[in-house]
Scaffold this active site. Structure first.
Site, PDB file in Angstrom:
ATOM      1  N   GLU A  49      42.971  41.275  44.712  1.00 17.95           N
ATOM      2  CA  GLU A  49      43.017  41.646  43.440  1.00 17.95           C
ATOM      3  C   GLU A  49      42.452  40.713  42.378  1.00 17.95           C
ATOM      4  O   GLU A  49      42.000  40.946  41.376  1.00 17.95           O
ATOM      5  CB  GLU A  49      44.475  41.821  42.999  1.00 17.95           C
ATOM      6  N   HIS A  71      39.066  41.417  42.180  1.00 19.33           N
ATOM      7  CA  HIS A  71      38.723  42.344  40.961  1.00 19.33           C
ATOM      8  C   HIS A  71      38.819  41.701  39.832  1.00 19.33           C
ATOM      9  O   HIS A  71      37.881  42.150  38.611  1.00 19.33           O
ATOM     10  CB  HIS A  71      39.681  43.612  40.998  1.00 19.33           C
TER      11      HIS A  71
END
Length: 692
Positions: free
Chosen positions: A483, A486
């Site tokens: 994450e 991202h």
């Protein structure tokens, strides 16, 4: 352009009592979460819809001949209030919901569809865009402007702007109903997750590590059950329990509850919603001239066709299934050796796989977990970003947040200039949907001055209890890096136009920056520095670290099978005639039988809980994207390995320039080749998973 005849109130022009309609005088103009109440959202959305519709009408009816500035750039400047309100609202609905927000979400989802339908199907507006697209070679555009024009034209065309009026009306009805169904699906899933938990008595703790028990007590505290310990349907809770608990009866209960979410025949059942979603998606695709939704969706992707996506999945499926079946036999043998008189079941796999890993690799997750503190892994993720891209992170206590557990960091570049705010919301709670994701409260752009992004990571890790730190499993640590990858895609974005910012790329490319970043988490030099025992502060002994790294490919047959089965299921749902799918369970059984799914393994996401593809359509017919991107990420990390330095400055510079900072401003295949010097080689994925 929007339907303003609905019952929601129209707010006054001043908006002096609504923080969503006022300038934010917080540091970096961050959302003032402490001032925002649920009843602020509908008036703010109403105002945003009206403002956006007026902006669109001004462009569509501009008497001037269309040019890039008065049409494409003007579209990029539209809807800023709507984007601002939506970002805050959907962040709360996902990460910290309550009954009032969920009720508003039901209203807003259909209103959002009714707002966007007449915009994206506006014949006059599309005519202006189409004229520019037709004459694009004569406009003297920059590369980024050319890409934006192409993406804008494609968006309108694929939304049905070229359809006749009857088809447009039907498409609008379909879109509105799909919005309602996607919201309902997500609410049902959250409802089942909130309602179920397993309370553990003292006799139920056999085999559970202390860190899990501490987390189970913290989860009970979160649900107002002080002094208790519970297993929830959070993946971190379930998977650790299934790996550790010696109570086979309880493993069965937890496993069945986890895999039955949305499929319990109660008020939260999602089977009917799936049937209707698939039928409406197929109808929409046919209106646009495609034989099935998968063909429509994948045309605008790197894969281009369902056949290409399926080809990759099947290439991986065959060796993965063979490996899983061999492991199944080994696990059954282990049961027999222990005197067990039962056949391996899905709720047994993780438990006996851990035993087998101890035998084959002299390693289990419990041995490394005390070294993987949440704080240590956050520090590791930040340090890798510093060494690769020159970023620094400093925690800020003066930024408003939506829950006391949320932390905020100011991000600066190598020159010390402000780059972004990064919000980390790491712990599971009943108000948060399951899973892990990255989103943004504001995207980077430079169209009208430097706009710095506000980037969010949300996870569902188990909280430590009684002042103990949160300890992560190896999978949790990878999720954190995933994450954050991202997040870096959003933080490092350096584009002019908001529509091309950060993660605004093809679905089967967007996972490259995230999955690539996972590689640094498992590097020995990173672990030696940041994996520290939560009690002693010591790094893991060399032999433990070596065994941990050597065991990375263990059980990859299982992990690959559960993922690929879900991806193939997704493609089948969106490739087969919707009329053939009246019984979701029967279709699931038939599809799994067709591919030879081992009975001892479940899909990573059964249909009724497959929020990726049914709670909205972002990954519909696109769940394969994770594996498509994994081909690239495994190959891309090889660029660093080939230099002998996983932080090689020149390779990192290309990674920054060609992948992380370029957003959607260039074709993804072109971007990858610019970084790597060639296209990706699929063998890298099979080697990484130990399937060659």
């Amino acid at each position: 352009m929007s339907d303003t005849s609905q019952s929601s109130p129209v707010v006054s022009g001043s908006g002096t009592d609504n923080p969503l309609l006022m300038p934010w005088r917080t540091p970096f103009q961050a959302p003032p979460f402490g001032e925002i109440a649920p009843d602020h959202f509908l008036p703010a959305f109403e105002r945003a819809f009206i403002d956006h519709a007026a902006e669109i009408a001004a462009i569509a009816h501009d008497p001037s001949a269309p040019d890039f500035a008065n049409t494409i750039t003007a579209l990029e400047r539209c809807g800023r209030l709507l984007a601002k309100v939506s970002a805050v609202f959907y962040n709360l609905v996902s990460a910290h919901s309550n009954p009032a927000l969920l009720e508003i979400d039901k209203d807003v989802s259909s209103r959002m569809a009714r707002h966007w339908n007449p915009i994206l199907m506006n014949a006059v507006l599309f005519g202006r865009v189409a004229q520019l697209h037709e004459n694009r070679a004569t406009l003297g555009l920059t590369a980024e402007q050319s890409r934006l024009l192409e993406r804008t034209y494609t968006r309108f065309h694929r939304a049905g702007a070229g359809l006749d009026e009857t088809a447009k009306a039907r498409m609008a009805t379909i879109n509105e109903r799909l919005a309602d169904l996607g919201t309902t699906f997500g609410h049902h899933l959250l409802g089942d997750e909130q309602e179920w938990f397993l309370e553990l008595g003292e006799d139920d703790m056999d085999g559970l590590p202390d860190s899990f028990v501490a987390a189970a007590r913290a989860a009970a505290e979160e649900r107002a059950l002080p002094g208790k310990a519970i297993v929830t349907t959070s993946r971190s809770s379930v998977e650790t329990f299934l790996k550790s608990s010696r109570r086979r009866d309880l493993r069965e209960k937890v496993y069945k509850a986890f895999t039955a979410r949305g499929d319990n025949g109660n008020a939260n059942d999602n089977n009917a919603a799936i049937v209707e979603i698939l039928a409406l998606r197929e109808e929409a695709a046919r209106l646009l001239g495609y034989p099935a939704f998968a063909a429509y969706r994948l045309e605008d992707s790197m894969a281009k066709t369902p056949e290409a996506a399926r080809g990759l999945l099947e290439r991986v499926w065959t060796p993965a299934r063979a490996r899983a079946l061999a492991d199944r036999d080994a696990l059954q043998g282990l049961i027999a050796e222990e005197g067990g008189n039962f056949t391996l079941a899905p709720w047994d796999w993780r438990y006996y796989a851990e035993k087998l890993r101890q035998i084959r690799a002299d390693f289990d997750d419990a041995a490394i977990k005390p070294y993987l503190t949440l704080e240590g892994m956050i520090a590791a993720a930040f340090d890798c970003a510093h060494r690769l891209f020159g970023l620094t992170f400093s925690e800020r206590k003066d930024i408003p947040v939506w829950h006391p557990d949320v932390r905020v960091f100011e991000v600066k570049d190598e020159a010390g200039a402000h780059r972004a705010l990064f919000y980390g919301d790491y712990f599971a709670r009943a108000s948060k949907r399951s899973g892990a994701w990255m989103t943004s409260l504001r995207d980077q752009q430079t169209l009208d001055g430097e706009i710095a992004p506000l980037v969010v990571n949300v996870c569902n890790f188990a909280k430590g209890a009684d002042g103990q730190p949160a300890l992560l499993s190896p999978d949790d640590a990878r999720t954190l890096f995933h994450e954050f990858g991202h997040g870096l895609h959003g933080m490092l974005s350096n584009v002019t136009y908001p529509s091309l910012s950060g993660t605004s790329v093809f679905t089967d490319f967007v996972e490259l920056p995230s999955q690539l970043y996972e590689h640094w988490q498992e590097q020995p030099q990173v672990l030696r520095q940041f994996a520290r025992h939560y009690q002693t502060g010591e790094p893991p002994p060399d032999d433990l670290l070596e065994r941990f790294l050597a065991a990375r490919q263990f059980n990859q047959g299982f992990a690959t099978v559960e993922f690929v089965a879900s991806a193939l299921m997704d493609l089948e749902f969106h490739s087969q005639p919707a009329a053939a799918i009246r019984d979701v369970r029967a279709f699931e059984r038939a599809t799994m039988g067709k591919i030879g799914m081992p009975a001892e393994i479940a899909m990573r996401h059964r249909p009724t809980q497959f929020g990726h593809i049914f709670s909205g359509d972002h990954y519909a017919a696109g769940y394969y994207s994770y594996m498509w991107s994994e081909v690239m990420d495994a190959d891309a990390f090889g660029a660093f390995e080939e230099t002998g330095d996983i932080f090689d400055p020149e390779t990192a510079r290309r990674l920054h320039d060609d992948i992380y900072s370029s957003g959607g401003s260039r074709d993804p295949e072109e971007a990858y080749i610019a970084f790597r010097g060639r296209g990706p080689k699929p063998e890298a994925l099979l080697r990484r998973r130990g399937l060659l």
